[in-house]
Scaffold this active site. Structure first.
Site, mmCIF file in Angstrom:
data_model
loop_
_atom_site.group_PDB
_atom_site.id
_atom_site.type_symbol
_atom_site.label_atom_id
_atom_site.label_comp_id
_atom_site.label_asym_id
_atom_site.label_seq_id
_atom_site.Cartn_x
_atom_site.Cartn_y
_atom_site.Cartn_z
ATOM 1 C CG HIS A 150 -1.504 -1.231 1.110
ATOM 2 N ND1 HIS A 150 -2.803 -1.131 2.267
ATOM 3 C CD2 HIS A 150 -2.465 -1.749 -0.182
ATOM 4 C CE1 HIS A 150 -3.712 -2.539 1.512
ATOM 5 N NE2 HIS A 150 -3.253 -2.604 0.613
ATOM 6 C CG PHE A 151 1.373 3.360 -2.864
ATOM 7 C CD1 PHE A 151 0.900 4.394 -4.110
ATOM 8 C CD2 PHE A 151 1.421 1.836 -3.993
ATOM 9 C CE1 PHE A 151 1.076 4.528 -5.421
ATOM 10 C CE2 PHE A 151 1.091 1.387 -5.161
ATOM 11 C CZ PHE A 151 0.510 3.178 -6.042
ATOM 12 C CG HIS A 167 -2.725 -0.005 -3.763
ATOM 13 N ND1 HIS A 167 -2.031 -0.728 -3.336
ATOM 14 C CD2 HIS A 167 -3.565 -0.772 -3.325
ATOM 15 C CE1 HIS A 167 -1.523 -1.758 -3.467
ATOM 16 N NE2 HIS A 167 -2.797 -2.075 -3.246
ATOM 17 N N PRO A 288 -0.201 0.762 -11.691
ATOM 18 C CG PRO A 288 -0.456 0.153 -8.811
ATOM 19 C CD PRO A 288 -1.412 0.422 -10.290
ATOM 20 C CB SER A 295 1.609 4.735 -12.384
ATOM 21 O OG SER A 295 2.361 4.237 -10.946
ATOM 22 C CG HIS A 312 -3.434 -5.473 -9.056
ATOM 23 N ND1 HIS A 312 -2.760 -6.421 -9.075
ATOM 24 C CD2 HIS A 312 -3.404 -4.719 -7.825
ATOM 25 C CE1 HIS A 312 -1.546 -6.460 -8.716
ATOM 26 N NE2 HIS A 312 -2.032 -6.183 -7.575
ATOM 27 N N GLY A 313 -1.371 -3.836 -11.691
ATOM 28 C CA GLY A 313 -0.180 -3.293 -11.337
ATOM 29 C C GLY A 313 1.290 -4.050 -12.247
ATOM 30 C CB ALA A 314 4.853 -3.628 -11.771
#
Length: 386
Positions: A150-151, A167, A288, A295, A312-314
């Site tokens: 989370h960030f 996130h 992201p 992102s 949903h991301g990398a």
């Protein structure tokens, strides 16, 4: 898509090469494809990696059953973004903003000492026994970041504006709901001798527990959104304290751990997205990279084969333990510092969130060109990690 596996009960469609998916995650995908209630095919996104029961970055559509572990323990986890009218931020301003955010948004296992304003809490709908049990605790946890990946990140967009991206998920209330109903599903499946892996235990639609789980899951999805909104409000206040003339617009919210009733291939099905984002035609979303890579804000293309979904991301390249064990702290810090990013890698224990622990976001994006169209590219400027 890059590959299709046809050896199981239904096909597995991959948006990465078969040799790019780790063996454990592929085994989990095969388990999904052999569920008796799985519909049409399984979709595996390019950021996929090993999860609990179901791979992260997977989409499972079902008929007549919901699978708690196919939603995950952080129900409603997702991201939101907000655009400012600023076109630049000086490093001293960034540092001051992030200092204020750290004081007003608890991270990790921390929570607010006092109950937050109850108006932030979602409306209760239906019978919610676990929500009621956890409600008071949730009043202390709303507006908190949590841990893991989370960030809160401040970014510079290719559109010329400064953006904020957050996130986070449903904190302990989602975790408790998920575990409660997964335990019930395992007990009932075992008693009825259901031939499914225990980590994919399910609740049939005719069960007394189906509506209970569905109501509580949706409350947790709403709570996760409210949690992000309150953190965003605290971040906005931090900006306003340092730059009073700042304005905000273009709020985007996207969960990536949820189940929803949708129509696909002419039938009503329950679509489980675990670490996957819905990407209907022209629907905005966020993908992201890591705190050291770009992102993306995207619009969906409504691809039917992915059940209108995208990554949903990398996605993780290595486990958290492997990252802490194998990555070099000085090299990771230098990489981030050289880019001028106010990063969160301070100690060896932080290496599980180092850029090198993630897949190449550019390759991930290339693999899903048929799923989304990039609208804005975002460069990280400063980040707070859970």
């Amino acid at each position: 898509m890059k590959a299709v596996i046809t050896t199981e009960k239904i096909p597995i469609k991959l948006w990465l090469e078969e040799d790019q998916i780790e063996a454990g995650a592929l085994d989990q995908a095969r388990d999904l494809a052999n569920l008796p209630f799985a519909f049409k095919h399984i979709a595996i996104m390019p950021d996929t990696h090993l999860g609990y029961g179901m791979p992260i970055g997977a989409i499972l559509a079902t008929k007549g059953a919901v699978v708690p572990n196919a939603v995950g323990v952080d129900i409603g986890c997702g991201m939101c973004s907000l655009r400012t009218n600023l076109t630049d931020l000086e490093t001293p301003e960034l540092k001051e903003i992030m200092t204020i955010v750290r004081k007003t948004v608890p991270v990790g296992f921390n929570r607010h000492e006092g109950r937050q304003d109850e108006s932030w809490m979602p409306e209760k709908k239906g019978n919610l026994p676990i929500v009621e049990q956890e409600y008071d605790s949730a009043l202390h946890q709303i507006g908190t970041l949590g841990g893991g990946n989370h960030f809160i990140e401040i970014q510079k967009g290719s559109d010329g504006y400064i953006w904020i991206m957050i996130h986070s998920g449903s904190r302990n209330i989602g975790f408790t709901v998920a575990n409660h109903y997964n335990k019930i599903a395992m007990e009932k499946n075992k008693a009825l001798d259901q031939q499914v892996p225990k980590d994919l235990s399910f609740i049939p639609e005719d069960s007394e527990y189906f509506d209970l789980y569905w109501n509580e899951m949706n409350y947790c999805i709403d709570f996760a959104l409210a949690n992000r909104k309150l953190m965003m409000e605290r971040t906005k206040l931090a900006f306003e304290e340092i730059i009073p003339e700042v304005e905000f617009s273009h709020f985007i919210n996207k969960p990536h751990n949820f189940a929803a009733l949708e129509e696909h291939f002419g039938e009503q099905v329950i679509v489980h997205r675990k670490g996957a984002t819905r990407a209907r035609k022209d629907e905005w979303g966020m993908i992201p990279g890591s705190q050291g890579t770009h992102s993306f804000l995207v619009k969906g293309k409504g691809n039917a084969n992915s059940f209108e979904s995208c990554s949903h991301g990398a996605g993780r390249l290595m486990s958290r333990a492997a990252a802490r064990r194998n990555l070099d702290l000085k090299e990771e810090r230098k990489f981030l510092t050289d880019q001028g990013i106010l990063h969160a890698i301070r100690h060896k224990g932080d290496l599980d969130e180092a850029p090198s622990s993630y897949k190449d976001i550019n390759e991930v994006m290339a693999n899903q060109e048929a799923l989304v169209e990039v609208q804005i590219k975002l460069q990280p400027l400063a980040v707070i990690k859970g």
